[in-house]
Structure formats: C-alpha cells, structure tokens
Design a protein around this motif. Structure first.
Motif, short mmCIF file in Angstrom:
data_model
loop_
_atom_site.label_atom_id
_atom_site.label_comp_id
_atom_site.label_asym_id
_atom_site.label_seq_id
_atom_site.Cartn_x
_atom_site.Cartn_y
_atom_site.Cartn_z
N THR A 169 -5.33 -0.11 -10.39
CA THR A 169 -5.86 -1.40 -10.82
C THR A 169 -4.89 -2.50 -10.40
OG1 THR A 169 -4.80 -1.35 -12.99
CG2 THR A 169 -6.99 -0.35 -12.81
N SER A 171 -4.87 -7.13 -9.26
CA SER A 171 -5.60 -8.35 -8.96
C SER A 171 -6.11 -8.29 -7.52
CB SER A 171 -4.71 -9.57 -9.15
OG SER A 171 -3.55 -9.48 -8.33
N PRO A 172 -7.23 -8.94 -7.23
CA PRO A 172 -7.84 -8.84 -5.90
C PRO A 172 -6.90 -9.20 -4.75
CG PRO A 172 -9.39 -9.82 -7.43
CD PRO A 172 -8.08 -9.70 -8.17
N LYS A 174 -4.03 -8.33 -4.24
CA LYS A 174 -3.16 -7.22 -3.85
C LYS A 174 -3.94 -6.00 -3.36
CE LYS A 174 0.49 -8.75 -6.99
NZ LYS A 174 1.41 -8.42 -8.09
N HIS A 175 -5.25 -6.12 -3.29
CA HIS A 175 -6.07 -4.98 -2.89
C HIS A 175 -5.83 -4.56 -1.44
CE1 HIS A 175 -9.31 -5.13 -6.29
NE2 HIS A 175 -8.07 -5.15 -6.75
N ALA A 187 -10.39 -3.69 -9.34
CA ALA A 187 -10.10 -4.96 -9.98
C ALA A 187 -10.02 -4.81 -11.48
CB ALA A 187 -11.17 -6.00 -9.61
N TYR A 188 -9.14 -5.62 -12.10
CA TYR A 188 -9.06 -5.71 -13.55
C TYR A 188 -10.33 -6.34 -14.11
CZ TYR A 188 -3.90 -5.27 -13.26
OH TYR A 188 -2.63 -4.84 -13.04
N GLY A 189 -10.42 -6.39 -15.44
CA GLY A 189 -11.47 -7.18 -16.09
C GLY A 189 -12.63 -6.34 -16.58
N HIS A 290 3.74 -13.09 -10.26
CA HIS A 290 2.90 -13.22 -9.07
C HIS A 290 3.61 -12.80 -7.79
CE1 HIS A 290 -0.06 -15.15 -11.56
NE2 HIS A 290 0.80 -16.08 -11.93
#
Length: 299
Positions: A169, A171-172, A174-175, A187-189, A290
C-alpha cells in the motif's frame, strides 16, 4: 565540535546547531570520522521526546566513516578502517565525529559508497530483521502497509530477492517506483481491503505495517495469526495479536546488506545528499512524510 541536534524535547523550534565536546570511544564502541550520515523518521521522534531523550543532544542514528579509535574490548576494527553502523542511544551522528556501536558496525566494502552505507543500519536493517523473523517461503505473498517509505522500499527489494510476492500500500505518487521494484502497488483509502484482495487472490501470508492507526486496523484481518508485525504502532499491533520486529542489529546483518548492494541486488535509493548545514531542512522533509528514498547528510 559543532553538531546538529536539539536543546530540549519538543517541536522543530528546539532544533539547532550545538557546540559540544568531541566524543570518546567507550567500551565496545568506535570513534568515527563521519563521512556520511542518514536521516530517519526516528530522528524527529527522538527530538519530540518519544524515546525519552530530554536534550540537549546531537541527532543522528546511523553513519559511515573512518575509524579514529577503538574502545576497550573492540578487536574486529582498527583505526583507518572504513566502516558504517549505528550510533549508541540513537544519537550523535550529525557531527564531524561520532561514536558507533562496534557490534552494530561493519567494514564498508569497495563498490559501496559512504552515502549508500550510511543509510543501511536503521531502515534496511529493520527490513532484513523482519524477513528473518516472519520466515516466509519463496512464493508466499507479503503485504507491506506503507511500502513507499524508508523501510518499505528496501523491504520490497529484499523480499523479492527471496522469491516473495509483494503487495504494497502506498500513495499513488509512489506506485511507479514500487512497481519498478517488483511490488504490486495498492492505493490507500476506502476500499483498500478489496484492492488488496484483488492483488492477492490467494490471500496474504504475512505483513509488516509501517503506518499504524486506522490503516493497521483495516488490514489486520487479512493477515494470518502470528504473521502480523508493526514498527509504527506497537500498542495497537499487540492489541490485534501481532508483534513488533525483533532487531538483530549485528555486524553480520550489515555486512550482508552491503554485500547485496555491491552485487547490484539492493538499491538503497539515496535521493538527496545535503551538507550538514541543511540538517534542519532535511529533517523537516522527512518529518513531513513526503520523501521518496533516503536523504544523506555530509559533515
């Protein structure tokens, strides 16, 4: 000498350069001329009082450099050796000279730069220790909750090298990096458990949480009993039946990590190299959460 640290436990306003006495190598320690020092989330947690350090103190948990002196009982290292390792008490690395725990130090091999070696003891060392403890067989699926951070990125690489399938998992933003390292990014959420299930249709066999809180609580039901670990939220993971990662912190672990870098099997992902004069800015970037990859300070 001049080192960067904090006056008393608290917020970033407590950070400053300090005039401190040059340290001496105690029993079981090395005195090292610092060539590079790593920056970690644990540094701001030391400053804010999470680890019980009141200050004033020089920050810095990991360094690479040249041995100036060896304390009583140290036989594996000598002055002039190029080494890297962890600082006793999680303190002292952001300075021209620092103490290093000899049992948590290793010779820096040719082909591994001081900047690369300096970021291995904390994050990559934790990732390695986790894999040793969870002991998943090749072909198993590992869930990394928070895979885009300082521990997650080396963990993905080390796990893939052991033949594990990794779902991470993040943030986008870092995908792309995670996919390039061989992980399946998620993605998280809202709906994250459905996305994990889709990425791992046969389930996950073990997990390391690097986020804590609600994110940990959400993924915990997906993990088999005894295979859930967290370094981000120790009280909650214990409540959920999981555990913290036991740390080896040994010369053998560091030597193996350096060998993997020299062999091209591990990239420590050093993204920024800053002078020590910019230690405050570097720590602020890490505290903001970040940063992708590692930041290194040069005294």
């Amino acid at each position: 000498m001049r080192g960067y640290g904090f006056l008393t436990a608290g917020g970033p306003e407590q950070q400053s350069f300090l005039d401190v006495a040059e340290p001496e190598a105690g029993p079981g320690e090395l005195l090292v001329r610092v060539r590079a020092a790593g920056v970690n989330p644990g540094d701001w947690r030391v400053r804010d009082g999470s680890y019980g350090v009141e200050g004033p103190a020089v920050l810095g948990r990991e360094v690479a450099g040249t041995v100036l002196a060896a304390g009583d009982g140290v036989v594996a290292f000598a002055p002039g050796d190029e080494v890297f390792g962890g600082c006793p008490g999680m303190l002292g690395g952001w300075a021209p000279v620092a103490r290093v725990t000899a049992s948590f130090a290793a010779l820096r091999p040719e082909g591994v730069s001081p900047e690369q070696a300096a970021v291995l003891p904390v994050a990559a060392g934790t990732a390695y220790d986790f894999l040793e403890n969870v002991a998943l067989d090749a072909g198993a699926t590992l869930l990394v909750n928070g895979a885009g951070g300082g521990v997650g990125l080396p963990l993905v690489q080390l796990a893939r090298a052991r033949g594990l399938r990794v779902v991470g998992t993040a943030s986008p933003g870092k995908h792309e990096l995670l996919a390039g390292l061989g992980a399946v990014p998620v993605a998280y959420g809202e709906g994250v458990t459905d996305r994990i299930a889709a990425a791992a249709p046969d389930g996950v066999d073990g997990a390391l949480d690097l986020v804590g809180g609600d994110a940990l609580r959400t993924v915990a039901p997906l993990v088999p009993a005894g295979r859930l670990y967290s370094i981000a939220d120790k009280p909650l993971v214990a409540e959920l039946g999981g555990r913290d990662v036991p740390r080896d912190r040994s010369t053998a672990v560091l030597a193996e990590l350096a060998r993997l870098i020299a062999a091209g099997e591990l990239d420590p992902l050093v993204r920024e190299v800053r002078p020590l004069d910019e230690a405050g800015e570097a720590l602020a970037a890490v505290e903001g959460g970040h940063v992708t990859g590692k930041i290194v300070l040069l005294p």
